[in-house]
Every structure is written in structure tokens, then in C-alpha cells.
Design a protein around this motif. Sequence first.
Motif, PDB file in Angstrom:
ATOM      1  N   ALA A 225       0.850  -1.638  -0.060  1.00 50.15           N
ATOM      2  CA  ALA A 225       0.073   0.306   0.162  1.00 50.15           C
ATOM      3  C   ALA A 225       0.735   1.219   0.152  1.00 50.15           C
ATOM      4  O   ALA A 225       0.786   2.089  -0.628  1.00 50.15           O
TER       5      ALA A 225
ATOM      6  N   ALA B 219       2.749   2.099  -3.046  1.00 46.31           N
ATOM      7  CA  ALA B 219       1.893   2.132  -4.702  1.00 46.31           C
ATOM      8  C   ALA B 219       1.665   3.578  -4.403  1.00 46.31           C
ATOM      9  O   ALA B 219       1.593   4.556  -4.925  1.00 46.31           O
ATOM     10  N   ARG B 220       1.112   4.318  -3.007  1.00 42.68           N
ATOM     11  CA  ARG B 220       1.332   6.051  -2.230  1.00 42.68           C
ATOM     12  C   ARG B 220       2.756   6.270  -3.001  1.00 42.68           C
ATOM     13  O   ARG B 220       2.499   7.465  -2.992  1.00 42.68           O
TER      14      ARG B 220
ATOM     15  N   THR C  43      -9.223  -6.262  -5.877  1.00 45.49           N
ATOM     16  CA  THR C  43      -9.839  -5.113  -5.614  1.00 45.49           C
ATOM     17  C   THR C  43     -10.111  -4.293  -6.247  1.00 45.49           C
ATOM     18  O   THR C  43     -10.220  -5.112  -7.841  1.00 45.49           O
TER      19      THR C  43
ATOM     20  N   GLU D 274      -9.655  -1.353  -8.111  1.00 44.99           N
ATOM     21  CA  GLU D 274      -8.890  -1.702  -8.794  1.00 44.99           C
ATOM     22  C   GLU D 274      -8.367  -2.512  -9.393  1.00 44.99           C
ATOM     23  O   GLU D 274      -8.223  -2.082 -11.213  1.00 44.99           O
ATOM     24  N   ASP D 275      -8.195  -3.634  -9.331  1.00 45.46           N
ATOM     25  CA  ASP D 275      -7.611  -4.498 -10.127  1.00 45.46           C
ATOM     26  C   ASP D 275      -8.647  -4.800 -11.295  1.00 45.46           C
ATOM     27  O   ASP D 275      -8.266  -5.298 -12.487  1.00 45.46           O
TER      28      ASP D 275
ATOM     29  N   LEU E 123      -6.729  -2.124 -13.734  1.00 40.73           N
ATOM     30  CA  LEU E 123      -5.212  -2.030 -13.753  1.00 40.73           C
ATOM     31  C   LEU E 123      -4.920  -3.839 -13.863  1.00 40.73           C
ATOM     32  O   LEU E 123      -3.603  -4.266 -14.365  1.00 40.73           O
TER      33      LEU E 123
ATOM     34  N   ALA F  15      -6.363   6.507  -6.834  1.00 39.62           N
ATOM     35  CA  ALA F  15      -6.153   5.250  -6.333  1.00 39.62           C
ATOM     36  C   ALA F  15      -5.416   3.865  -7.555  1.00 39.62           C
ATOM     37  O   ALA F  15      -4.937   3.801  -7.222  1.00 39.62           O
ATOM     38  N   ILE F  16      -6.414   4.408  -8.867  1.00 32.70           N
ATOM     39  CA  ILE F  16      -5.961   3.771 -10.034  1.00 32.70           C
ATOM     40  C   ILE F  16      -4.435   4.621 -10.299  1.00 32.70           C
ATOM     41  O   ILE F  16      -3.014   3.493 -10.156  1.00 32.70           O
TER      42      ILE F  16
ATOM     43  N   ARG G   4      -2.386   2.848  -7.780  1.00 36.45           N
ATOM     44  CA  ARG G   4      -1.490   0.783  -7.961  1.00 36.45           C
ATOM     45  C   ARG G   4      -1.031   0.674  -9.097  1.00 36.45           C
ATOM     46  O   ARG G   4      -0.181  -0.285  -9.225  1.00 36.45           O
TER      47      ARG G   4
ATOM     48  N   GLU H 139       2.511   0.678  -8.336  1.00 36.59           N
ATOM     49  CA  GLU H 139       2.878  -0.512  -7.864  1.00 36.59           C
ATOM     50  C   GLU H 139       3.237  -1.723  -8.944  1.00 36.59           C
ATOM     51  O   GLU H 139       4.449  -2.151  -9.515  1.00 36.59           O
ATOM     52  N   ASN H 140       2.149  -1.653 -10.032  1.00 37.99           N
ATOM     53  CA  ASN H 140       2.596  -2.899 -11.129  1.00 37.99           C
ATOM     54  C   ASN H 140       3.884  -2.315 -11.917  1.00 37.99           C
ATOM     55  O   ASN H 140       4.990  -2.906 -12.085  1.00 37.99           O
TER      56      ASN H 140
END
Lengths: 209, 209
Positions: free
Chosen positions: A129, A132-133, B67, B69-70, B73, B129-130, B133, B136-137
Motif C-alpha cells: 500500500a 503504491a502511494r 480489489t 482497482e484490479d 489494472l 487510487a488507480i 496502483r 505498484e505494477n
Amino acid sequence: MTDMASATTPAAPALGLRERKKIRTRQGIRHAAYRLFERQGYDATTVEQIAAAAEVSPSTFFRYFPTKEDVVLTDEYDPLMEAALLERPADEPIVDSLRQAVVPLARQMAAGEHDEMLQRMRLVREVPAIRARMGENMSVSCGLLVDVLARRTGRPADDLGLRIVVGALLGGWQETMMHWVENDGTEDLGALLERTLDILADGLGRHAL
Amino acid sequence: MTDMASATTPAAPALGLRERKKIRTRQGIRHAAYRLFERQGYDATTVEQIAAAAEVSPSTFFRYFPTKEDVVLTDEYDPLMEAALLERPADEPIVDSLRQAVVPLARQMAAGEHDEMLQRMRLVREVPAIRARMGENMSVSCGLLVDVLARRTGRPADDLGLRIVVGALLGGWQETMMHWVENDGTEDLGALLERTLDILADGLGRHAL
DNA sequence: GTCTTATATGACAGTCACTCTCAAAAAATA
DNA sequence: TATTTTTTGAGAGTGACTGTCATATAAGAC
């Protein structure tokens, strides 16, 4: 620390009781949070626990930090970076400006707040988390940097070349930071960042890649 | 689309009823979600609404997408990229391999799934939020790419130089993608990505930066 | 010092993403 | 057809976050 040069340095005598209290509360919450994160991990720690440990109500917690992640990720560096960059001569190549303006900043922080920085980056590395942020923050920083540099060099604010350069740089730096954490902050962060800058400045084609 | 070449192409006759139904459910959920996102926005759309529109229970939604978001994504490109890269000769410079392996992939997708890709990237751009994420990806993709390239060139898996190069490249590409969306996907994505590769390969020092 | 005003706080209720468990339904297999 | 495995839905629970309102406390006027 973290709250710029505020309560730690006695450089701000002109603050009213209100402001000082706010700063103390903010730090109290953060420290309570870090202590709990270290003991139980980030996910296992609830906002309620943090609030209780800091002796405030959960409502107050959210008044100080919009999200739980922000306890770790509040980014106080952007304005400093912007200021440092604006002080460089306008005709200096971008890469050089970054080298002169941003690297010393990181160096100074890695020195002064070494342990806190390490703990913070560890969380960035380990908690999805937060990672990501962090990406979000980077894209904000990226936009900010692009704006500053565009203004300074007279380019349009949406100059693609500039965006690419800044994006690449931050991408490279992030990997560098991760490398730094993985080695427990034993290496000289400033040197690492400069090396990154070298590689990108010279071109990926060189350096046997 | 999105689910690789599955239900869209009749190339998979060997799938049991169970598998086919799963794919249909998955696409049903995604399509219902996209329709609602477009109408009400991402944040204003609840998982419950998506589930209802797709005629499944909320539990089932979470069985298909870990989630919310998934839904936007889920990244099906990494394995394709890995495969394409592994087919390049081992002594080819990394930048060239990327140019030959990854760019055509993007080009192909920007052609075949243009509208869906655009909608998706729009959400990445607009919904924090996306976007988060997505970061992260990217860091996952980065790790993956580094692994492949390290293996191919006989470098250690944690080679800092390699990490920096890949991180920078993905950082640059992300900005390029954002530029592409901002222009509503009217430009040739492949050409843009190649240009990015050129800039990074030649070095940021050149290109008047 | 006191009164007024602005701000900070806490209590509380509500929403929503997400998790877990369990029983019913449906497909695969024998 | 009978049995086993997988998929599904129902329902309860957790925790992050939001919004509202009354109370407390600091700042500023007098």
C-alpha cells in the motif's frame, strides 16, 4: 525532522502556542505510529491503536494525516527541491542543475535523518500500500519538477522531451533508493544518486548495456 | 481482449464449460464496471453496483478481482513482454532488444484494443487510487524485466546499473503513455515509445537538455 | 483579567472495500 | 446415476475513512 526545521531546531520562536501544540501532536502521532509499525507491522496496526498510543482520538488522527499511509509518506522535500532548483542559473544544462541542486539535498537528509529515512524507505519497500502511494508521490514530484524546469528553460509546460527526462530520472532514482535500503543504508546515497545521473546523462547505450 | 487471446478468438476449443463460463463472468464484470465508471465515475461506483450490473454477488466479484482497482489494472502484458524479450539474441544490446521486442507489442495493442486501452489509461491518469496502483505494477514489471535481462546477459540479479536503466526506461515510458492519453490516443504510440528509447539511449545530456 | 471569536478536539453514526465461513448449486468424473 | 470437486451466494465482521455537532481551548479585543 520530517516537519522541516521546526520544533527540532529552535529557529522558530515566533510560533504561537497553537502552532507549537499542533507540531507536537503531529510528531507524537508519527512517533507512536512508527513504534507500533516496528513492533506489529504496518498492516496489523490500526489507526485506532495509533491514536490511542498518541493519546488523541481517531478523528484527530485523520485531521493530521489524511490517510494512514501519509504518516509514512508525507513529502516535505518537494518545496526544498524546487527552491534549490530555482537558484541555479537558467542556462545550466538540466542534468547539471539536478546534480548541483538535488543531490546535495538528498545527501544532507541521508546524513541528518539517516535512521528515520531508512525506516521509512523500508516501509516503502515492504508494504504494498505504501509502495503504491509512493508511486503517486513520484508522479506528483515529476509534474512539479517538469513545471519548474519548463519555466526555467522557456519550454512549454507539457514538453514531452522534458517529461520523459524527468520521468526517467525519477524512475532511476527510485531504483537507486531501493538499492540503498536493501543495503541498510550503508552506502553513500549522494554518490549513488550521482552515479545514476551519470548513467542517464551519458546514455543507456554506453555503460555496456 | 484483456484476457489475452481467449474467448474473443476461437483458438481455444479445448476449454471445458467451467473455464469458458469463468472467462465470460470475468468479462461481464469488467464490462459492467467500465460502463458504470464511464457513467458515474470510478469513486462513485461501488463494488455492489458492479456486481449487481454483472448479475453476480459481491462475493463473486472479489473472487474474480482481488480489489476494485484490479478491474482496471490487471496486467496481462508482462508475460508477453518477457517472452518477446527472451527471443532476442543474448548478445544484443539491451536497448535494441527492448526496441525490437517491447515496442511492437505496444504498437499491436494500441492498434487492436485502442479504445479500451485509452479508457483504461484515462482512469490511470485521473483516479489517484488507480494511478497509485499503477506505480505498484510498474515496480513489479521493473523487477521482472531486470530479472530477465540479468539472466540473459549473465549479470547478477541485483545489478544496480541494470536496475537503474530499467527503472529509468519505465519511468520515461510512463510519461510517454500519459502524454499519449492526454492527446486522446491520436498519436502513434509505437513511434512515441521509440522516441523515448532514443532519448534515453543517446543520453539526457544530448537533446539540448 | 474578562469577554468574544476562531480554531482544535472528541464522540458518534455512517459508508464502503475487503475477509472469512458455511451451505447450496453446478460441472467434472467415475 | 452416483460421487467428487469447484463455483457461487448469503451473511457477519473488520477497518479505513467521512461528515456532523457539541465542547474545550487558544487568540485577540477591550
